[in-house]
Write an enzyme that holds these catalytic residues in place. Sequence first.
Site, PDB file in Angstrom:
ATOM      1  N   HIS A  64      82.208-153.234  -1.032  1.00  0.00           N
ATOM      2  CA  HIS A  64      81.074-154.000  -1.567  1.00  0.00           C
ATOM      3  C   HIS A  64      81.555-154.868  -2.729  1.00  0.00           C
ATOM      4  O   HIS A  64      82.238-154.367  -3.633  1.00  0.00           O
ATOM      5  CB  HIS A  64      79.965-153.049  -2.026  1.00  0.00           C
ATOM      6  CG  HIS A  64      78.781-153.797  -2.530  1.00  0.00           C
ATOM      7  ND1 HIS A  64      77.896-154.424  -1.679  1.00  0.00           N
ATOM      8  CD2 HIS A  64      78.377-154.092  -3.785  1.00  0.00           C
ATOM      9  CE1 HIS A  64      76.986-155.060  -2.397  1.00  0.00           C
ATOM     10  NE2 HIS A  64      77.248-154.871  -3.672  1.00  0.00           N
ATOM     11  N   ASP A  74      74.018-149.588   0.448  1.00  0.00           N
ATOM     12  CA  ASP A  74      75.122-149.533  -0.527  1.00  0.00           C
ATOM     13  C   ASP A  74      74.959-148.386  -1.523  1.00  0.00           C
ATOM     14  O   ASP A  74      75.295-148.522  -2.704  1.00  0.00           O
ATOM     15  CB  ASP A  74      75.255-150.882  -1.270  1.00  0.00           C
ATOM     16  CG  ASP A  74      75.503-152.038  -0.311  1.00  0.00           C
ATOM     17  OD1 ASP A  74      76.269-151.857   0.639  1.00  0.00           O
ATOM     18  OD2 ASP A  74      74.914-153.113  -0.513  1.00  0.00           O
ATOM     19  N   MET A 113      78.256-157.797   8.237  1.00  0.00           N
ATOM     20  CA  MET A 113      77.006-158.171   7.576  1.00  0.00           C
ATOM     21  C   MET A 113      75.754-157.646   8.289  1.00  0.00           C
ATOM     22  O   MET A 113      74.703-158.277   8.238  1.00  0.00           O
ATOM     23  CB  MET A 113      76.931-159.705   7.428  1.00  0.00           C
ATOM     24  CG  MET A 113      78.122-160.311   6.720  1.00  0.00           C
ATOM     25  SD  MET A 113      78.488-159.545   5.122  1.00  0.00           S
ATOM     26  CE  MET A 113      77.395-160.488   4.071  1.00  0.00           C
ATOM     27  N   ARG A 114      75.881-156.528   8.955  1.00  0.00           N
ATOM     28  CA  ARG A 114      74.720-155.937   9.632  1.00  0.00           C
ATOM     29  C   ARG A 114      74.372-154.602   8.994  1.00  0.00           C
ATOM     30  O   ARG A 114      75.264-153.882   8.529  1.00  0.00           O
ATOM     31  CB  ARG A 114      75.024-155.686  11.104  1.00  0.00           C
ATOM     32  CG  ARG A 114      75.330-156.931  11.882  1.00  0.00           C
ATOM     33  CD  ARG A 114      74.066-157.671  12.217  1.00  0.00           C
ATOM     34  NE  ARG A 114      74.378-158.954  12.832  1.00  0.00           N
ATOM     35  CZ  ARG A 114      73.458-159.786  13.288  1.00  0.00           C
ATOM     36  NH1 ARG A 114      72.177-159.484  13.203  1.00  0.00           N
ATOM     37  NH2 ARG A 114      73.797-160.935  13.819  1.00  0.00           N
ATOM     38  N   ASN A 161      89.881-159.312   4.326  1.00  0.00           N
ATOM     39  CA  ASN A 161      90.157-157.882   4.082  1.00  0.00           C
ATOM     40  C   ASN A 161      90.916-157.282   5.256  1.00  0.00           C
ATOM     41  O   ASN A 161      91.847-156.505   5.074  1.00  0.00           O
ATOM     42  CB  ASN A 161      88.855-157.106   3.854  1.00  0.00           C
ATOM     43  CG  ASN A 161      88.431-157.104   2.395  1.00  0.00           C
ATOM     44  OD1 ASN A 161      88.984-156.366   1.581  1.00  0.00           O
ATOM     45  ND2 ASN A 161      87.460-157.950   2.059  1.00  0.00           N
ATOM     46  N   ASP A 198      76.099-144.131   3.528  1.00  0.00           N
ATOM     47  CA  ASP A 198      75.002-143.221   3.853  1.00  0.00           C
ATOM     48  C   ASP A 198      73.814-144.046   4.345  1.00  0.00           C
ATOM     49  O   ASP A 198      73.966-145.234   4.640  1.00  0.00           O
ATOM     50  CB  ASP A 198      74.660-142.314   2.660  1.00  0.00           C
ATOM     51  CG  ASP A 198      73.996-143.081   1.526  1.00  0.00           C
ATOM     52  OD1 ASP A 198      73.735-144.297   1.672  1.00  0.00           O
ATOM     53  OD2 ASP A 198      73.723-142.454   0.480  1.00  0.00           O
TER      54      ASP A 198
HETATM   55  C1  GRF Z   1      83.992-159.384   1.073  1.00  0.00           C
HETATM   56  O1  GRF Z   1      83.722-159.950  -0.186  1.00  0.00           O
HETATM   57  C2  GRF Z   1      83.367-158.024   1.195  1.00  0.00           C
HETATM   58  O2  GRF Z   1      83.313-157.320  -0.013  1.00  0.00           O
HETATM   59  C3  GRF Z   1      81.964-158.365   1.635  1.00  0.00           C
HETATM   60  O3  GRF Z   1      82.138-159.429   2.531  1.00  0.00           O
HETATM   61  C4  GRF Z   1      83.304-160.159   2.204  1.00  0.00           C
HETATM   62  C5  GRF Z   1      84.160-160.234   3.427  1.00  0.00           C
HETATM   63  O4  GRF Z   1      85.235-161.098   3.287  1.00  0.00           O
HETATM   64  N1  GRF Z   1      81.292-157.210   2.174  1.00  0.00           N
HETATM   65  P1  GRF Z   1      86.361-161.188   4.391  1.00  0.00           P
HETATM   66  O5  GRF Z   1      85.674-161.442   5.736  1.00  0.00           O
HETATM   67  O6  GRF Z   1      87.113-159.894   4.404  1.00  0.00           O
HETATM   68  O7  GRF Z   1      87.218-162.341   3.984  1.00  0.00           O
END
Ligand code: GRF
Length: 274
Positions: free
Chosen positions: A161, A197, A128-129, A16, A193
């Site tokens: 998400h 999620d 992821m936190r 991303n 918030d």
């Molecule tokens: C994505 O699927 C995002 O929606 C989720 O974690 C993943 C991250 O992927 N929260 P990347 O690190 O951007 O490849």
Amino acid sequence: MKKLRIAVLISGGGTNLQAMIDRSLAGTLDAEIAVVLSDRPGAGGLERARKNNIPAYCVDYKSISASAMLDAKILPDMEELDSRQKILRNPDPVQRLARLSSLVLAEKELIRIIDSYGVDYVCLAGFMRLVTPYFIGHFNGGRKTESGGGEAAAWRILNIHPALLPSFPGRHGYEDTFGYGCKWGGITVHFVDEGEDTGPIIAQAVYPIWPEDSIDNIRSRGLQLEYEVYSQALNWLAHDEVEIRDMPDGDSRVVISDPRYRDILNTWIGKAFL
Ligand code: GRF
């Protein structure tokens, strides 16, 4: 044309982030990535940032949590913060406070770095936190109003998400969507918030799930939409096309005022079928 300054928080490969970098370079994302932060040293996204001369930092949560002692002085009132948080559910208050303290300790460092770059928005992109009310309150807590008067609450943290919220919150959006046997999957960009999620939804897109699909197929189909929708959400913010309406029940709802809104959603549907 206004350009946003954003901080991007990652934990993993950072595709991303890469999509944002590419679009920013191509001039199709009206945002400058001012800084990238990760919660772990090995995150591939850090390298992607450095390759593009974007300042990149790691705040190593693991080592912070290992060294964090339950120290009531991390903030003057940890109990008050604990009473507002909705994410840590350990019934043992001592353990819960210790965990909260270690998160706050890490967040203090994130905030120190992010603030030194003066950003408009903080974008979670595979971070992821859990973020605590301390972090959320710092960014959402209040800004000078345009008239120069009091402080207005603001939504300044975004998240992507990998499911169609409110279905399948948590860490395994694609797996949960696929495992449930859904015939359509989706992705959501929302403001953050204090719940998991649960913040106001800015944009969503859906994709079909075919009988022959595997989890890998649907993840790559969904990710293509994630890249598209996250950039579009940021562009709407840059163009002041995101209106936040406070509802009588205390919730907030987002309304997009872009005149091309329907056309854009149509292109997402087209792309989901490719
Ligand atoms: C994505 O699927 C995002 O929606 C989720 O974690 C993943 C991250 O992927 N929260 P990347 O690190 O951007 O490849």
